[in-house]
Design a protein around this motif. Structure first.
Motif, PDB file in Angstrom:
ATOM      1  N   GLN A  69       0.832  -1.203   0.000  1.00 40.49           N
ATOM      2  CA  GLN A  69       0.000   0.000   0.000  1.00 40.49           C
ATOM      3  C   GLN A  69       0.871   1.259   0.000  1.00 40.49           C
ATOM      4  O   GLN A  69       0.639   2.202  -0.772  1.00 40.49           O
ATOM      5  CB  GLN A  69      -0.891  -0.032   1.238  1.00 40.49           C
ATOM      6  N   THR A  70       1.887   1.286   0.852  1.00 37.86           N
ATOM      7  CA  THR A  70       2.773   2.449   0.951  1.00 37.86           C
ATOM      8  C   THR A  70       3.565   2.666  -0.331  1.00 37.86           C
ATOM      9  O   THR A  70       3.669   3.790  -0.841  1.00 37.86           O
ATOM     10  CB  THR A  70       3.739   2.274   2.141  1.00 37.86           C
ATOM     11  N   HIS A  71       4.153   1.576  -0.850  1.00 42.93           N
ATOM     12  CA  HIS A  71       4.957   1.697  -2.071  1.00 42.93           C
ATOM     13  C   HIS A  71       4.096   2.117  -3.265  1.00 42.93           C
ATOM     14  O   HIS A  71       4.579   2.840  -4.150  1.00 42.93           O
ATOM     15  CB  HIS A  71       5.669   0.380  -2.367  1.00 42.93           C
ATOM     16  N   PHE A  72       2.856   1.685  -3.280  1.00 41.39           N
ATOM     17  CA  PHE A  72       1.994   2.108  -4.383  1.00 41.39           C
ATOM     18  C   PHE A  72       1.699   3.606  -4.301  1.00 41.39           C
ATOM     19  O   PHE A  72       1.678   4.307  -5.323  1.00 41.39           O
ATOM     20  CB  PHE A  72       0.689   1.320  -4.390  1.00 41.39           C
ATOM     21  N   LYS A  73       1.496   4.108  -3.111  1.00 42.31           N
ATOM     22  CA  LYS A  73       1.268   5.550  -2.946  1.00 42.31           C
ATOM     23  C   LYS A  73       2.499   6.328  -3.400  1.00 42.31           C
ATOM     24  O   LYS A  73       2.385   7.398  -4.033  1.00 42.31           O
ATOM     25  CB  LYS A  73       0.930   5.867  -1.489  1.00 42.31           C
ATOM     26  N   ILE A  74       3.687   5.829  -3.066  1.00 46.97           N
ATOM     27  CA  ILE A  74       4.923   6.495  -3.503  1.00 46.97           C
ATOM     28  C   ILE A  74       5.051   6.411  -5.021  1.00 46.97           C
ATOM     29  O   ILE A  74       5.494   7.372  -5.675  1.00 46.97           O
ATOM     30  CB  ILE A  74       6.147   5.870  -2.809  1.00 46.97           C
ATOM     31  N   GLN A  75       4.666   5.253  -5.581  1.00 49.06           N
ATOM     32  CA  GLN A  75       4.711   5.108  -7.040  1.00 49.06           C
ATOM     33  C   GLN A  75       3.814   6.148  -7.728  1.00 49.06           C
ATOM     34  O   GLN A  75       4.212   6.765  -8.723  1.00 49.06           O
ATOM     35  CB  GLN A  75       4.274   3.694  -7.442  1.00 49.06           C
ATOM     36  N   VAL A  76       2.621   6.329  -7.193  1.00 49.82           N
ATOM     37  CA  VAL A  76       1.713   7.330  -7.756  1.00 49.82           C
ATOM     38  C   VAL A  76       2.300   8.730  -7.611  1.00 49.82           C
ATOM     39  O   VAL A  76       2.175   9.569  -8.520  1.00 49.82           O
ATOM     40  CB  VAL A  76       0.332   7.242  -7.067  1.00 49.82           C
ATOM     41  N   GLN A  77       2.967   8.986  -6.493  1.00 54.28           N
ATOM     42  CA  GLN A  77       3.611  10.284  -6.310  1.00 54.28           C
ATOM     43  C   GLN A  77       4.729  10.487  -7.331  1.00 54.28           C
ATOM     44  O   GLN A  77       4.914  11.599  -7.854  1.00 54.28           O
ATOM     45  CB  GLN A  77       4.166  10.387  -4.885  1.00 54.28           C
ATOM     46  N   GLU A  78       5.479   9.405  -7.604  1.00 53.65           N
ATOM     47  CA  GLU A  78       6.527   9.510  -8.622  1.00 53.65           C
ATOM     48  C   GLU A  78       5.929   9.757 -10.002  1.00 53.65           C
ATOM     49  O   GLU A  78       6.529  10.447 -10.837  1.00 53.65           O
ATOM     50  CB  GLU A  78       7.392   8.247  -8.629  1.00 53.65           C
ATOM     51  N   TRP A  79       4.758   9.214 -10.256  1.00 51.58           N
ATOM     52  CA  TRP A  79       4.069   9.505 -11.515  1.00 51.58           C
ATOM     53  C   TRP A  79       3.779  11.004 -11.617  1.00 51.58           C
ATOM     54  O   TRP A  79       3.988  11.622 -12.672  1.00 51.58           O
ATOM     55  CB  TRP A  79       2.783   8.702 -11.593  1.00 51.58           C
ATOM     56  N   LYS A  80       3.320  11.576 -10.530  1.00 50.69           N
ATOM     57  CA  LYS A  80       3.051  13.021 -10.526  1.00 50.69           C
ATOM     58  C   LYS A  80       4.334  13.822 -10.711  1.00 50.69           C
ATOM     59  O   LYS A  80       4.341  14.864 -11.382  1.00 50.69           O
ATOM     60  CB  LYS A  80       2.364  13.402  -9.217  1.00 50.69           C
ATOM     61  N   ASN A  81       5.441  13.325 -10.119  1.00 53.52           N
ATOM     62  CA  ASN A  81       6.722  14.003 -10.303  1.00 53.52           C
ATOM     63  C   ASN A  81       7.174  13.957 -11.758  1.00 53.52           C
ATOM     64  O   ASN A  81       7.771  14.920 -12.267  1.00 53.52           O
ATOM     65  CB  ASN A  81       7.788  13.369  -9.406  1.00 53.52           C
ATOM     66  N   ILE A  82       6.890  12.824 -12.412  1.00 55.26           N
ATOM     67  CA  ILE A  82       7.218  12.725 -13.840  1.00 55.26           C
ATOM     68  C   ILE A  82       6.460  13.780 -14.629  1.00 55.26           C
ATOM     69  O   ILE A  82       7.020  14.471 -15.502  1.00 55.26           O
ATOM     70  CB  ILE A  82       6.892  11.319 -14.373  1.00 55.26           C
ATOM     71  N   LEU A  83       5.166  13.921 -14.323  1.00 51.53           N
ATOM     72  CA  LEU A  83       4.348  14.895 -15.052  1.00 51.53           C
ATOM     73  C   LEU A  83       4.833  16.322 -14.788  1.00 51.53           C
ATOM     74  O   LEU A  83       4.865  17.160 -15.699  1.00 51.53           O
ATOM     75  CB  LEU A  83       2.881  14.756 -14.639  1.00 51.53           C
ATOM     76  N   ARG A  85       7.910  17.369 -13.748  1.00 53.39           N
ATOM     77  CA  ARG A  85       9.304  17.689 -14.087  1.00 53.39           C
ATOM     78  C   ARG A  85       9.799  16.936 -15.315  1.00 53.39           C
ATOM     79  O   ARG A  85      10.983  17.016 -15.655  1.00 53.39           O
ATOM     80  CB  ARG A  85      10.203  17.375 -12.885  1.00 53.39           C
ATOM     81  N   GLY A  86       8.916  16.192 -15.958  1.00 54.87           N
ATOM     82  CA  GLY A  86       9.358  15.333 -17.057  1.00 54.87           C
ATOM     83  C   GLY A  86       9.743  16.039 -18.331  1.00 54.87           C
ATOM     84  O   GLY A  86      10.245  15.396 -19.268  1.00 54.87           O
ATOM     85  N   SER A  87       9.549  17.326 -18.411  1.00 54.31           N
ATOM     86  CA  SER A  87       9.951  18.049 -19.621  1.00 54.31           C
ATOM     87  C   SER A  87      11.469  18.078 -19.765  1.00 54.31           C
ATOM     88  O   SER A  87      11.992  18.220 -20.874  1.00 54.31           O
ATOM     89  CB  SER A  87       9.403  19.478 -19.583  1.00 54.31           C
ATOM     90  N   GLN A  88      12.191  17.933 -18.654  1.00 55.72           N
ATOM     91  CA  GLN A  88      13.643  17.846 -18.677  1.00 55.72           C
ATOM     92  C   GLN A  88      14.048  16.366 -18.648  1.00 55.72           C
ATOM     93  O   GLN A  88      13.609  15.611 -17.782  1.00 55.72           O
ATOM     94  CB  GLN A  88      14.260  18.567 -17.477  1.00 55.72           C
ATOM     95  N   GLU A  89      14.870  15.977 -19.610  1.00 57.34           N
ATOM     96  CA  GLU A  89      15.220  14.558 -19.774  1.00 57.34           C
ATOM     97  C   GLU A  89      15.837  13.966 -18.512  1.00 57.34           C
ATOM     98  O   GLU A  89      15.531  12.837 -18.116  1.00 57.34           O
ATOM     99  CB  GLU A  89      16.171  14.390 -20.947  1.00 57.34           C
ATOM    100  N   GLN A  90      16.711  14.710 -17.867  1.00 56.07           N
ATOM    101  CA  GLN A  90      17.368  14.210 -16.660  1.00 56.07           C
ATOM    102  C   GLN A  90      16.360  13.970 -15.544  1.00 56.07           C
ATOM    103  O   GLN A  90      16.403  12.930 -14.871  1.00 56.07           O
ATOM    104  CB  GLN A  90      18.438  15.202 -16.200  1.00 56.07           C
ATOM    105  N   TRP A 155       5.450  18.499 -24.640  1.00 62.12           N
ATOM    106  CA  TRP A 155       5.149  17.988 -23.289  1.00 62.12           C
ATOM    107  C   TRP A 155       3.970  18.731 -22.675  1.00 62.12           C
ATOM    108  O   TRP A 155       3.999  19.934 -22.485  1.00 62.12           O
ATOM    109  CB  TRP A 155       6.377  18.139 -22.409  1.00 62.12           C
ATOM    110  N   ASP A 156       2.928  17.973 -22.402  1.00 57.75           N
ATOM    111  CA  ASP A 156       1.711  18.543 -21.805  1.00 57.75           C
ATOM    112  C   ASP A 156       1.269  17.633 -20.654  1.00 57.75           C
ATOM    113  O   ASP A 156       0.551  16.649 -20.871  1.00 57.75           O
ATOM    114  CB  ASP A 156       0.609  18.660 -22.849  1.00 57.75           C
ATOM    115  N   PRO A 157       1.709  17.917 -19.432  1.00 60.81           N
ATOM    116  CA  PRO A 157       1.402  17.033 -18.302  1.00 60.81           C
ATOM    117  C   PRO A 157      -0.092  16.889 -18.045  1.00 60.81           C
ATOM    118  O   PRO A 157      -0.546  15.819 -17.633  1.00 60.81           O
ATOM    119  CB  PRO A 157       2.107  17.693 -17.125  1.00 60.81           C
ATOM    120  N   PHE A 158      -0.872  17.937 -18.331  1.00 65.39           N
ATOM    121  CA  PHE A 158      -2.307  17.856 -18.080  1.00 65.39           C
ATOM    122  C   PHE A 158      -2.977  16.884 -19.049  1.00 65.39           C
ATOM    123  O   PHE A 158      -3.866  16.117 -18.667  1.00 65.39           O
ATOM    124  CB  PHE A 158      -2.935  19.254 -18.186  1.00 65.39           C
ATOM    125  N   ALA A 159      -2.545  16.905 -20.311  1.00 59.67           N
ATOM    126  CA  ALA A 159      -3.097  15.993 -21.309  1.00 59.67           C
ATOM    127  C   ALA A 159      -2.723  14.546 -20.992  1.00 59.67           C
ATOM    128  O   ALA A 159      -3.540  13.624 -21.146  1.00 59.67           O
ATOM    129  CB  ALA A 159      -2.603  16.378 -22.702  1.00 59.67           C
TER     130      ALA A 159
END
Length: 234
Positions: A69-83, A85-90, A155-159
């Motif tokens: 349960q905890t790791h899945f919540k962190i995974q979802v948070q990382e998904w949001k981080n991708i959206l 900050r994902g415009s920068q490749e690094q 890159w369009d995080p909302f889309a």
């Protein structure tokens, strides 16, 4: 006087035999009671250790469920981080690697939960864990497909987020329900184990009491018989 003199050696011999029988009976009674006492302690200890081992498996299963349960919540948070900050490749690479790491942890915990659930005879929970793992893998594919489509254009995080919005709720609810079911099963198991241990203790205690009472009665009977013969022949 001569009659009493002739009877004294025989009387003493019978008394000696009676005392030997009494001593032998006491020794046998002590051995039997001692052996049964040792068996009782061993039996109670074995039952307690067995119950503790099962209880530990329940707690480990609960830990697996909560960790998933905890790791899945962190995974979802990382998904949001991708959206975000994902415009920068690094940044994209960093957060996507973290996303995959948490995804792997969820799968590992669910696989462990399934194995432990089968080990403590909870087939329904094991089946649920397997279903959640399948749903989680499917969810990962959906996230990746959304990212692939999003990276083909500006890159369009909302889309990108619009394509997967709300898809994590079902799995999150399922993990919550698993954690609640494990808490309930753990509490029920502890209650049943305590009841079984009390029942075993009372049964062994009663049997031990009756054994001691029987041994005392036998010794008393032999002593009473010996004294009666001595009185009758005095």
């Amino acid at each position: 006087m001569s009659v009493h003199a002739s009877q004294s050696p025989a009387l003493r011999a019978r008394l000696r035999r009676s005392l030997i029988q009494l001593g032998s009976l006491l020794a046998i009674a002590l051995v039997v009671v001692g052996v049964f006492a040792m068996f009782s302690v061993w039996s109670l200890n074995r039952a307690h250790l067995a119950n503790e081992a099962v209880a530990s498996q329940f707690l480990f299963a609960l830990d697996d469920g909560r960790s998933a349960q905890t790791h899945f919540k962190i995974q979802v948070q990382e998904w949001k981080n991708i959206l975000l900050r994902g415009s920068q490749e690094q940044d994209y690479t960093h957060h996507f690697d973290a996303f995959e790491h948490e995804e792997s942890e969820v799968q590992t915990r669910l696989a462990s939960l399934e194995e432990r659930a089968r080990g403590v005879d909870l087939p329904q929970l094991a089946s649920t864990a397997q279903d959640l793992a399948d749903e989680h893998r499917s969810l990962g594919e959906t996230y990746r497909n959304a990212l692939e489509r999003g990276r083909r254009m500006a890159w369009d995080p909302f889309a990108i987020d619009q394509q997967v919005r709300g898809i994590d709720r079902s799995l999150n609810d399922g993990l919550d329900q698993v954690a609640e079911a494990l808490l309930s099963a753990t509490a029920e198991r502890r209650t049943n184990a305590a009841r079984q241990e009390r029942g075993r203790y009372h049964a062994l205690r009663d049997f031990m009491g009756w054994s001691v009472a029987g041994a005392i009665a036998m010794v008393g009977l032999v002593l009473w018989t010996a004294l009666r013969r001595r009185t009758g022949q005095a």
